[in-house]
Design a protein around this motif. Structure first.
Motif, PDB file in Angstrom:
ATOM      1  N   CYS A  48       0.840  -1.072   0.056  1.00  0.00           N
ATOM      2  CA  CYS A  48       0.040  -0.059   0.075  1.00  0.00           C
ATOM      3  C   CYS A  48       0.797   1.153  -0.033  1.00  0.00           C
ATOM      4  CB  CYS A  48      -0.875  -0.053   1.400  1.00  0.00           C
ATOM      5  SG  CYS A  48      -2.064  -1.168   1.355  1.00  0.00           S
ATOM      6  N   GLN A  49       0.163   2.267  -0.413  1.00  0.00           N
ATOM      7  CA  GLN A  49       0.923   3.632  -0.163  1.00  0.00           C
ATOM      8  C   GLN A  49       0.353   4.199   1.135  1.00  0.00           C
ATOM      9  OE1 GLN A  49      -0.197   6.245  -3.322  1.00  0.00           O
ATOM     10  NE2 GLN A  49       0.337   4.579  -4.906  1.00  0.00           N
ATOM     11  N   VAL A  50       1.355   4.523   2.027  1.00  0.00           N
ATOM     12  CA  VAL A  50       1.050   4.984   3.233  1.00  0.00           C
ATOM     13  C   VAL A  50       0.746   6.683   3.067  1.00  0.00           C
ATOM     14  CG1 VAL A  50       1.703   5.462   5.668  1.00  0.00           C
ATOM     15  CG2 VAL A  50       2.029   3.178   4.549  1.00  0.00           C
ATOM     16  N   ARG A  51      -0.237   7.303   3.606  1.00  0.00           N
ATOM     17  CA  ARG A  51      -0.501   8.718   3.483  1.00  0.00           C
ATOM     18  C   ARG A  51       0.328   9.513   4.605  1.00  0.00           C
ATOM     19  NH1 ARG A  51      -5.114  11.343   1.961  1.00  0.00           N
ATOM     20  NH2 ARG A  51      -6.661  10.151   0.755  1.00  0.00           N
ATOM     21  N   PRO A  52       1.217  10.260   3.994  1.00  0.00           N
ATOM     22  CA  PRO A  52       1.988  11.196   4.996  1.00  0.00           C
ATOM     23  C   PRO A  52       0.980  11.736   6.068  1.00  0.00           C
ATOM     24  CG  PRO A  52       2.690  11.591   3.069  1.00  0.00           C
ATOM     25  CD  PRO A  52       1.477  10.699   2.606  1.00  0.00           C
ATOM     26  N   VAL A  53      -0.175  12.244   5.446  1.00  0.00           N
ATOM     27  CA  VAL A  53      -1.095  12.798   6.687  1.00  0.00           C
ATOM     28  C   VAL A  53      -2.502  12.069   6.424  1.00  0.00           C
ATOM     29  CG1 VAL A  53      -2.398  15.074   7.075  1.00  0.00           C
ATOM     30  CG2 VAL A  53      -0.232  15.227   6.191  1.00  0.00           C
ATOM     31  N   SER A  54      -3.060  11.496   7.530  1.00  0.00           N
ATOM     32  CA  SER A  54      -4.119  10.896   7.465  1.00  0.00           C
ATOM     33  C   SER A  54      -4.979  11.664   8.741  1.00  0.00           C
ATOM     34  CB  SER A  54      -4.287   9.491   7.587  1.00  0.00           C
ATOM     35  OG  SER A  54      -3.573   9.116   8.957  1.00  0.00           O
ATOM     36  N   LYS A  55      -6.285  11.100   8.958  1.00  0.00           N
ATOM     37  CA  LYS A  55      -7.061  11.708  10.096  1.00  0.00           C
ATOM     38  C   LYS A  55      -8.032  10.732  10.417  1.00  0.00           C
ATOM     39  CE  LYS A  55     -10.880  14.424   8.465  1.00  0.00           C
ATOM     40  NZ  LYS A  55     -11.940  13.442   7.423  1.00  0.00           N
ATOM     41  N   PHE A  56      -8.339  11.177  11.589  1.00  0.00           N
ATOM     42  CA  PHE A  56      -9.469  10.216  12.383  1.00  0.00           C
ATOM     43  C   PHE A  56     -10.858  10.888  12.375  1.00  0.00           C
ATOM     44  CE2 PHE A  56      -5.318   8.619  13.850  1.00  0.00           C
ATOM     45  CZ  PHE A  56      -5.582   7.260  13.802  1.00  0.00           C
ATOM     46  N   ASP A  57     -11.962   9.993  12.326  1.00  0.00           N
ATOM     47  CA  ASP A  57     -13.323  10.439  12.227  1.00  0.00           C
ATOM     48  C   ASP A  57     -13.978   9.301  13.210  1.00  0.00           C
ATOM     49  OD1 ASP A  57     -13.316  12.262   9.687  1.00  0.00           O
ATOM     50  OD2 ASP A  57     -12.019  10.348   9.184  1.00  0.00           O
ATOM     51  N   ARG A  58     -15.169  10.284  13.599  1.00  0.00           N
ATOM     52  CA  ARG A  58     -16.009   9.504  14.452  1.00  0.00           C
ATOM     53  C   ARG A  58     -17.068   8.809  13.622  1.00  0.00           C
ATOM     54  NH1 ARG A  58     -17.205  13.392  19.757  1.00  0.00           N
ATOM     55  NH2 ARG A  58     -15.165  13.419  20.353  1.00  0.00           N
ATOM     56  N   LYS A  59     -17.519   7.765  13.843  1.00  0.00           N
ATOM     57  CA  LYS A  59     -18.433   6.841  13.227  1.00  0.00           C
ATOM     58  C   LYS A  59     -19.495   6.456  14.397  1.00  0.00           C
ATOM     59  CE  LYS A  59     -19.120   2.173  10.825  1.00  0.00           C
ATOM     60  NZ  LYS A  59     -18.389   1.022  10.530  1.00  0.00           N
ATOM     61  N   GLN A  60     -20.673   6.936  14.006  1.00  0.00           N
ATOM     62  CA  GLN A  60     -21.568   6.918  15.252  1.00  0.00           C
ATOM     63  C   GLN A  60     -22.562   5.800  14.972  1.00  0.00           C
ATOM     64  OE1 GLN A  60     -21.523  10.613  16.611  1.00  0.00           O
ATOM     65  NE2 GLN A  60     -20.163  11.186  14.815  1.00  0.00           N
ATOM     66  N   TYR A  61     -22.827   5.148  16.001  1.00  0.00           N
ATOM     67  CA  TYR A  61     -24.000   4.299  16.055  1.00  0.00           C
ATOM     68  C   TYR A  61     -24.183   3.720  17.345  1.00  0.00           C
ATOM     69  CZ  TYR A  61     -20.242   0.627  16.233  1.00  0.00           C
ATOM     70  OH  TYR A  61     -19.131  -0.189  16.184  1.00  0.00           O
ATOM     71  N   PHE A  62     -25.414   3.457  17.705  1.00  0.00           N
ATOM     72  CA  PHE A  62     -25.630   2.951  18.993  1.00  0.00           C
ATOM     73  C   PHE A  62     -25.673   1.545  18.949  1.00  0.00           C
ATOM     74  CE2 PHE A  62     -27.839   7.021  18.869  1.00  0.00           C
ATOM     75  CZ  PHE A  62     -27.406   7.567  19.927  1.00  0.00           C
ATOM     76  N   TYR A  63     -24.788   0.950  19.890  1.00  0.00           N
ATOM     77  CA  TYR A  63     -24.788  -0.516  20.196  1.00  0.00           C
ATOM     78  C   TYR A  63     -24.077  -0.651  21.661  1.00  0.00           C
ATOM     79  CZ  TYR A  63     -25.469  -5.307  18.393  1.00  0.00           C
ATOM     80  OH  TYR A  63     -25.845  -6.313  18.190  1.00  0.00           O
TER      81      TYR A  63
END
Ligand SMILES: [Zn+2]
Lengths: 101, 491
Positions: free
Chosen positions: B70-85
């Motif tokens: 794979c190509q590794v991104r020099p910049v990546s980001k985190f996100d919230r994935k919302q669900y109820f469980y």
């Protein structure tokens, strides 16, 4: 764009909010006003402006992979309404809305 | 009506990284600890806490990405994935959405009799695991409630998403096998599907021949959380047939999530996904972007260990038959055992034969793996050396090997104790041969009349009389010579 009642009910369901029929209209009005306000952005000229990934302008700070003490089981479970076998008891899970990953 | 469909499969594989601590907090990740004994305010989702990224998790994720081309991104980001469980205490999972850690990789698979095929990897992202639910009841459907253990909540995962490039259940099996083998050489995960440290979801759809639309628009069935590679294959096989039947009868495939029942080999509907998932991803405000030094990434790339493709090539170049090479490559422990043994023993083909037939057979009986084998590489080499020196026949050595496993003694000690050494003395074997020939004139006559098999019978008689210890090729030679003398006494 303008939200209609169906959008409001959909968002409410995702957020597990129970809106009465009388509440839908004022919520829709308020939400639409919020959206309208945010749309002020469209009036700006954003050519050649990098999208903002994060407002802080910082880079993630990494920590070493060292184990730190956890809470005791008693502390961890202290606020649980119901406990069994040192685990949180939750009611029966209905078949929808969830995701197990 | 034509019933021609092309099978389209994409796999999503979750791999738990074996860091010491969790992804965003210092809680231990040890598997099998007492329920809820490895939690803290961060992984319990208490208000007011902040996640801090674990450096080692990022290193392991990058290493995996590089090994999978794979190509590794020099910049990546985190996100919230919302669900109820209930297994997700924050009601969102910290994951990566539109800027994942790595993209555009591939895994090569080798279908029997076919060409090597590159299966694309769309992306690899880092995310946190959820807790574990124990349902009070047989199945989720009739459970009266569930018990939640949050020890696993926050354990680092990578999710490896393939392109929909797989065309059969067998290809899916090969992909998973190769993926697991590759990661095994990196020491980044236990990769135990039965314990959940590697999990696979399979997306299966059938494309009617002539369909011109996008694969993404085909009704897709997701088979979730299957606990072995074999069962992923079985689940896909079942699902292909189920969908084919429906389509042939003009019915519609419902987009849904299905479970797999090991006992029946069938998939069953879990929930309909007619309504698209709405996870409302948004950037994680508590984590600034992950910025990686390009030179650090290149360092990791340079220091990648030897990986399956290279190992395969070098084994075959050393003269190891490709079928045996494949077994070694796919089982890192076997490969390391082989490597240790071959540094002590020159005849690599003989070594691999012994390892993959006799040693493997006993290991399976004893439920041991190569890394825990009671007879290690050095002990095996000692045994093989006794064969080379003529002390043991191959057949005797097999017995000695079993005794070595059972007693943990060296080959030499077992030979001494049991008085097992091979009889190589020509006079001693010759005497037995004479007596066997004298007492079986009819068999000798059979042999002389052209029945080759008669010789094997005579060999057996000599072996029996010497408790299997006569040197086999010597027995053969002396028998043939003896018969020749008897049938031609003038010589
Ligand atoms: Zn924690």
């Amino acid at each position: 764009m303008e939200l209609d009642d169906a959008d409001i009910l959909h968002v409410a369901r995702l957020a597990r909010l129970q809106l009465t029929a009388a509440e839908v209209e004022p919520v829709r009005r308020d939400l639409n006003r919020v959206l309208e306000y945010v749309q002020t952005l469209h009036q700006l000229n954003l050519d050649n402006i990098e999208p903002t990934m994060h407002v802080s302008g910082l880079r993630a700070i990494l920590r070493n992979d060292s184990v730190q003490p956890s809470l005791t089981v008693e502390e961890a479970l202290r606020n649980a309404p119901e406990v069994r076998e040192a685990m949180f008891v939750v009611p029966r899970i209905m078949g929808e809305g969830g995701e197990d990953e | 009506m034509s019933a021609s469909f092309e099978v389209i499969i994409g796999l999503e594989v979750h791999v738990e990284l074996k860091t010491a601590s969790k992804l965003f907090c210092g809680c231990s990740t040890t598997f099998g600890a007492a329920p809820n004994s490895q939690t803290c305010p961060v992984c319990l989702g208490m208000p007011g806490v902040l996640p801090v990224l674990n450096q080692e998790a990022i290193r392991m994720a990058c290493l995996s990405a590089l090994a999978l081309h794979c190509q590794v991104r020099p910049v990546s980001k985190f996100d919230r994935k919302q669900y109820f469980y209930p297994d997700l205490p924050k009601a969102y999972q910290i994951s990566q959405y539109d800027q994942p850690l790595a993209e555009f990789g591939w895994v090569s698979v080798r279908p029997a009799g076919g060409d090597v095929k590159k299966v694309g990897i769309r992306r690899i992202h880092v995310e946190e695991d959820a807790g574990k639910l124990n349902h009070l009841g047989q199945r989720l459907g009739d459970a009266v409630g569930s018990l939640v253990d949050l020890n696993r909540a926050g354990v680092p995962l990578i999710e490896i998403v393939s392109e929909p490039d797989l065309r059969s259940a067998e290809e899916a099996r090969l992909y998973l096998t190769e993926l697991r083998a590759t990661l095994s050489y990196l020491d980044v995960s236990d990769l135990r599907m039965e314990e959940g440290s590697m999990r696979c979801d399979a997306n299966v759809s059938l494309r009617p021949v002539g369909y011109a639309g996008s694969v993404e628009d085909l009704p897709r069935v997701e088979i979730k959380n299957v606990n072995s590679i074999r069962n992923v294959q079985r689940g896909i096989e079942y699902e292909i047939e189920r969908q084919r039947e429906l389509l042939v009868h003009g019915e519609r495939i419902v987009k849904e999530t299905r479970g797999f029942d090991d006992a029946t080999g069938q998939t069953y509907s879990q929930r309909s996904k007619e309504e698209a998932n709405d996870y409302r991803y948004f950037p994680e405000p508590d984590l600034p972007p992950l910025v990686l030094d390009v030179s650090w990434i290149e360092d990791l790339r340079r220091n990648l260990p030897e990986l399956p493709d290279a190992i395969r090539q070098s084994l075959v170049a050393r003269g190891i038959p490709s079928k045996d090479a494949e077994v070694l490559v796919l089982d890192r422990e076997a490969y390391e055992y082989w490597n240790a043994a071959r540094s002590l023993y020159a005849d690599e083909r003989t070594l691999v034969n012994w390892m993959l037939s006799d040693v493997l057979r006993v290991l399976n009986l004893r439920n041991e793996s190569f890394s825990q084998a009671s007879v290690g590489p050095r002990a095996l080499v000692e045994l093989l050396t006794l064969i080379d020196q003529g002390t043991l026949s191959g057949r005797m050595a097999k017995e000695v090997l079993e005794a070595m496993f059972a007693t943990q003694k060296s080959a030499a000690d077992i030979v001494k104790e049991r008085g097992l050494s091979q009889i190589t003395d020509v006079a001693a074997v010759g005497a037995v041969v004479e007596s066997v020939l004298t007492s079986h004139p009819a068999v000798v006559a059979d042999y002389l009349s052209g029945k080759e098999k008669a010789l094997a019978y005579l060999v057996g008689q000599v072996m029996k009389a010497t408790r299997g210890q006569a040197k086999p090729d010597l027995v053969n030679r002396l028998l043939i010579e003896g018969i020749a003398r008897e049938s031609n006494p003038t010589r």
